[in-house]
Design a protein around this motif. Sequence first.
Motif, mmCIF file in Angstrom:
data_model
loop_
_atom_site.group_PDB
_atom_site.id
_atom_site.type_symbol
_atom_site.label_atom_id
_atom_site.label_comp_id
_atom_site.label_asym_id
_atom_site.label_seq_id
_atom_site.Cartn_x
_atom_site.Cartn_y
_atom_site.Cartn_z
ATOM 1 N N UNK A 1 0.813 -1.210 0.000
ATOM 2 C CA UNK A 1 0.000 0.000 0.000
ATOM 3 C C UNK A 1 0.846 1.259 0.000
ATOM 4 N N UNK A 2 1.907 1.256 0.798
ATOM 5 C CA UNK A 2 2.821 2.410 0.845
ATOM 6 C C UNK A 2 3.457 2.628 -0.523
ATOM 7 N N UNK A 3 3.926 1.562 -1.135
ATOM 8 C CA UNK A 3 4.568 1.666 -2.449
ATOM 9 C C UNK A 3 3.599 2.186 -3.503
ATOM 10 N N UNK A 4 2.364 1.680 -3.475
ATOM 11 C CA UNK A 4 1.371 2.077 -4.484
ATOM 12 C C UNK A 4 0.998 3.546 -4.382
ATOM 13 N N UNK B 1 -3.895 3.749 -1.305
ATOM 14 C CA UNK B 1 -3.126 2.964 -0.342
ATOM 15 C C UNK B 1 -3.939 1.823 0.279
ATOM 16 N N UNK B 2 -5.129 2.075 0.840
ATOM 17 C CA UNK B 2 -5.887 0.937 1.396
ATOM 18 C C UNK B 2 -6.356 -0.047 0.335
ATOM 19 N N UNK C 1 -5.753 -0.039 8.706
ATOM 20 C CA UNK C 1 -4.536 0.661 9.099
ATOM 21 C C UNK C 1 -3.898 1.381 7.910
ATOM 22 N N UNK C 2 -4.092 0.871 6.700
ATOM 23 C CA UNK C 2 -3.585 1.565 5.516
ATOM 24 C C UNK C 2 -4.413 2.799 5.187
ATOM 25 N N UNK C 3 -5.627 2.877 5.752
ATOM 26 C CA UNK C 3 -6.490 4.037 5.524
ATOM 27 C C UNK C 3 -6.349 5.085 6.620
ATOM 28 N N UNK C 4 -5.347 4.947 7.478
ATOM 29 C CA UNK C 4 -5.089 5.988 8.463
ATOM 30 C C UNK C 4 -4.677 7.267 7.740
#
Length: 306
Positions: free
Chosen positions: A71-74, A235-236, A260-263
């Motif tokens: 998710x961070x990479x995308x 990201x999410x 957690x990726x949608x924080x």
Amino acid sequence: MTGVFEGFATIAILIGLGILLAHLKVIDDAGRRTLATLALFVASPALLITVLEDTDLGGVFSGNLVAMSAGVLASALPVVLVARWRRRGLGDTVITAMAASYQNAGNLGLPIAAYVLGDASLVAPVLLLQMLLLQPLALTLLDADRAGERISVGKVLKRPFTNPITIATLIGLGLTITGIRLPGVIHDPLELVGGMAVPSMLIAYGVALRLGPLPGRGVPPRVLAAVTALKMVVQPTAAYVVGRFLLDLDTPALLAVTVLSALPAAQNVYVISARYDRATLLARDAVFVSTLASVPVILLITALVA
């Protein structure tokens, strides 16, 4: 699902309490800083040590970490590609990429993991990813961008280990790996102090919402919209796709990595941008807008995934 909404209600009530206390002038900005400092340097480390002490190590270094990394990479990669195409400066690119991918895992991640997902240790993978890799890398690049300043390898390597959250996480993981149990005379006070972490963070956050300035002008709306979309949608979504179709995570794990990726973007993205004087307005506005957007996004994710 009822437990999830109850968890969000608990968070909302504590944030609302912070807003009320600031409005009534019971807590001013100095009080907010004291609460935030107490949570960062004392309560949160204590909470992480006691939580991670009993955590299954496989749950930290697992598919959850892989999915959240995807998710961070995308969300960060499009920023880098567009910046190279348009020949943007390195410093502005780093801050923009952080605003699009760096989660508020400390202030909001811990409460959401504890109250919504039911396990505070679920935030450990993203904390490790950010504190041991992403933040040192970003600061190294920003140092390189700063004219006339040489990069010290020793300073770069020390950065992760000067953060109390990182230190506490490593201590907790060390206890798990070695199987060492803290004696009651140490564990019980740590557990008691750790109980202050989440309430302190949420009340301080509510105070900041009441006292802090609203976003101003100066950032093109399309740029802010694009960065927010990368953070709150791309990201999410990427974490979910990787978690479900490539890693075949079960429903609780899939919910955890997606939520957690949608924080929202972390507040320290703005702090770092101000320190290096790079993309400061964008960082401030991205933190504010993504924070507002995070509640409906996380509720939607929870309804769809859970």
